[in-house]
Design a protein around this motif. Structure first.
Motif, PDB file in Angstrom:
ATOM      1  N   ALA A  96     -32.228  23.200 -13.834  1.00  0.00           N
ATOM      2  CA  ALA A  96     -31.977  22.051 -14.702  1.00  0.00           C
ATOM      3  C   ALA A  96     -32.969  20.928 -14.429  1.00  0.00           C
ATOM      4  N   ALA A  97     -33.513  20.369 -15.503  1.00  0.00           N
ATOM      5  CA  ALA A  97     -34.349  19.168 -15.426  1.00  0.00           C
ATOM      6  C   ALA A  97     -33.534  18.012 -15.981  1.00  0.00           C
ATOM      7  N   ASN A  98     -33.051  17.155 -15.096  1.00  0.00           N
ATOM      8  CA  ASN A  98     -32.324  15.961 -15.521  1.00  0.00           C
ATOM      9  C   ASN A  98     -33.007  14.747 -14.908  1.00  0.00           C
ATOM     10  N   ARG A  99     -32.427  13.576 -15.082  1.00  0.00           N
ATOM     11  CA  ARG A  99     -33.134  12.367 -14.640  1.00  0.00           C
ATOM     12  C   ARG A  99     -33.235  12.263 -13.117  1.00  0.00           C
ATOM     13  N   LYS A 100     -32.429  13.035 -12.380  1.00  0.00           N
ATOM     14  CA  LYS A 100     -32.548  13.034 -10.924  1.00  0.00           C
ATOM     15  C   LYS A 100     -33.612  14.013 -10.457  1.00  0.00           C
ATOM     16  N   GLY A 107     -34.974   7.140 -19.696  1.00  0.00           N
ATOM     17  CA  GLY A 107     -35.314   6.428 -20.925  1.00  0.00           C
ATOM     18  C   GLY A 107     -35.556   7.327 -22.120  1.00  0.00           C
ATOM     19  N   THR A 108     -35.598   8.645 -21.907  1.00  0.00           N
ATOM     20  CA  THR A 108     -35.870   9.550 -23.026  1.00  0.00           C
ATOM     21  C   THR A 108     -34.595  10.014 -23.726  1.00  0.00           C
ATOM     22  N   GLY A 109     -33.446   9.955 -23.028  1.00  0.00           N
ATOM     23  CA  GLY A 109     -32.201  10.465 -23.617  1.00  0.00           C
ATOM     24  C   GLY A 109     -32.216  11.970 -23.790  1.00  0.00           C
ATOM     25  N   SER A 110     -33.013  12.676 -23.004  1.00  0.00           N
ATOM     26  CA  SER A 110     -33.167  14.120 -23.159  1.00  0.00           C
ATOM     27  C   SER A 110     -33.166  14.815 -21.805  1.00  0.00           C
ATOM     28  N   ASN A 200     -29.289  16.437 -25.474  1.00  0.00           N
ATOM     29  CA  ASN A 200     -29.499  15.062 -25.913  1.00  0.00           C
ATOM     30  C   ASN A 200     -28.954  14.082 -24.868  1.00  0.00           C
ATOM     31  N   SER A 201     -29.221  14.382 -23.610  1.00  0.00           N
ATOM     32  CA  SER A 201     -28.774  13.543 -22.508  1.00  0.00           C
ATOM     33  C   SER A 201     -29.674  13.784 -21.305  1.00  0.00           C
ATOM     34  N   GLU A 202     -29.929  12.721 -20.545  1.00  0.00           N
ATOM     35  CA  GLU A 202     -30.701  12.860 -19.315  1.00  0.00           C
ATOM     36  C   GLU A 202     -29.823  13.365 -18.171  1.00  0.00           C
ATOM     37  N   ASP A 203     -28.503  13.315 -18.382  1.00  0.00           N
ATOM     38  CA  ASP A 203     -27.545  13.712 -17.349  1.00  0.00           C
ATOM     39  C   ASP A 203     -26.418  14.485 -18.021  1.00  0.00           C
TER      40      ASP A 203
END
Length: 261
Positions: A96-100, A107-110, A200-203
């Motif tokens: 998984a590639a998430n904001r962490k 800031g991308t919402g993705s 459609n979420s960073e997390d």
């Protein structure tokens, strides 16, 4: 008239006594005020105590965020990195590639994930609490199932019960899994399959249904199954629940000559 003058003199005298005097002997007037102490200032957190993801969240502008990522390599995420594999389960890996794990996403919402399913690999029933998944099969094929939510039933009068959306998704085909829906995928073949999932979420997060259910108290689990599962057996079931990517359905295991767990 005399009585009135006496009263006036008494009032003036009382005022004179009540008025405070300064060190020079002169009358002074003071105003009473209430002083409220200001709370101690909370020091701003030092950037050294914040993770990179937190610093990116606090950046004033998008330009400031990019300045916090000075290396071009910080804008590349390698789903094929061997260090990220081998942590999923016996049937494959889900990276998984998430904001962490990939701070450049702030800031991308993705977000995105890539699944590597081995022969008969099974991505067990799960939900994504904060994102809708768009999944495309990039190699092989997957059998997918999704239960949207309560209140969605079969339109076919000959079929009873909840609507279960089932498809066989082949290479370069896509299917959606709605936010919060229970869904699963398994590889029905004896060769590996790979899929890419965008969110459609960073997390976007994930919760494995069986694992979460059996994490509840034994009485609750037993009641959820209508007492069909004895409370004393809950621990045995919990210990047998596979990791995220499990070895799949029995028919595939027999076809591929893979021993069951």
């Amino acid at each position: 008239m005399l009585f009135t003058q006496v009263i006036a003199a008494a009032i003036l005298a009382s005022l004179s006594l009540a008025a405070p005097t300064s060190s020079s002997g002169k009358n002074t007037t003071t105003t009473s005020t209430t002083s409220i102490a200001s709370p101690p200032a909370t020091p701003a957190p030092s950037s050294s105590t914040l993770s990179l993801t937190q610093q990116l969240f606090l950046a004033d502008t998008a330009a400031d965020r990019i300045a916090l990522l000075p290396e071009d390599s910080q804008f590349v995420f390698d789903f094929g990195n061997p260090a990220l594999k081998g942590k999923g389960g016996k049937g494959g890996d889900l990276i998984a590639a998430n904001r962490k794990t990939f701070p450049a996403l702030v800031g991308t919402g993705s977000g995105m994930a890539v699944g590597f399913l081995g022969p008969c690999g099974f991505n067990t029933p799960h939900v994504h609490p904060r994102g809708t998944e768009l999944q495309i099969v990039t190699s092989g094929r997957l059998v997918t199932e999704m239960l949207p939510e309560n209140g969605v039933f079969n339109n076919n009068a000959a079929a009873d019960g909840r609507r279960l959306i089932t498809n066989t998704v082949t290479t370069n085909q896509m299917t959606p899994f709605y936010q919060g829906s229970v869904h699963a995928q398994f590889n029905p073949d004896c060769t590996p399959a790979t899929f890419v999932a965008s969110f459609n979420s960073e997390d976007f997060g994930a919760g494995q249904v069986a694992d979460e259910l059996f994490a509840m108290s034994a009485d609750v689990v037993s009641a959820a199954f209508g007492q069909a599962v004895d409370g004393a057996d809950v621990a045995k079931f919990k210990g047998a629940i596979p990791a995220t990517i499990a070895k799949g359905v029995e028919m595939c295991l027999k076809q591929c000559g893979i021993a069951k767990r």
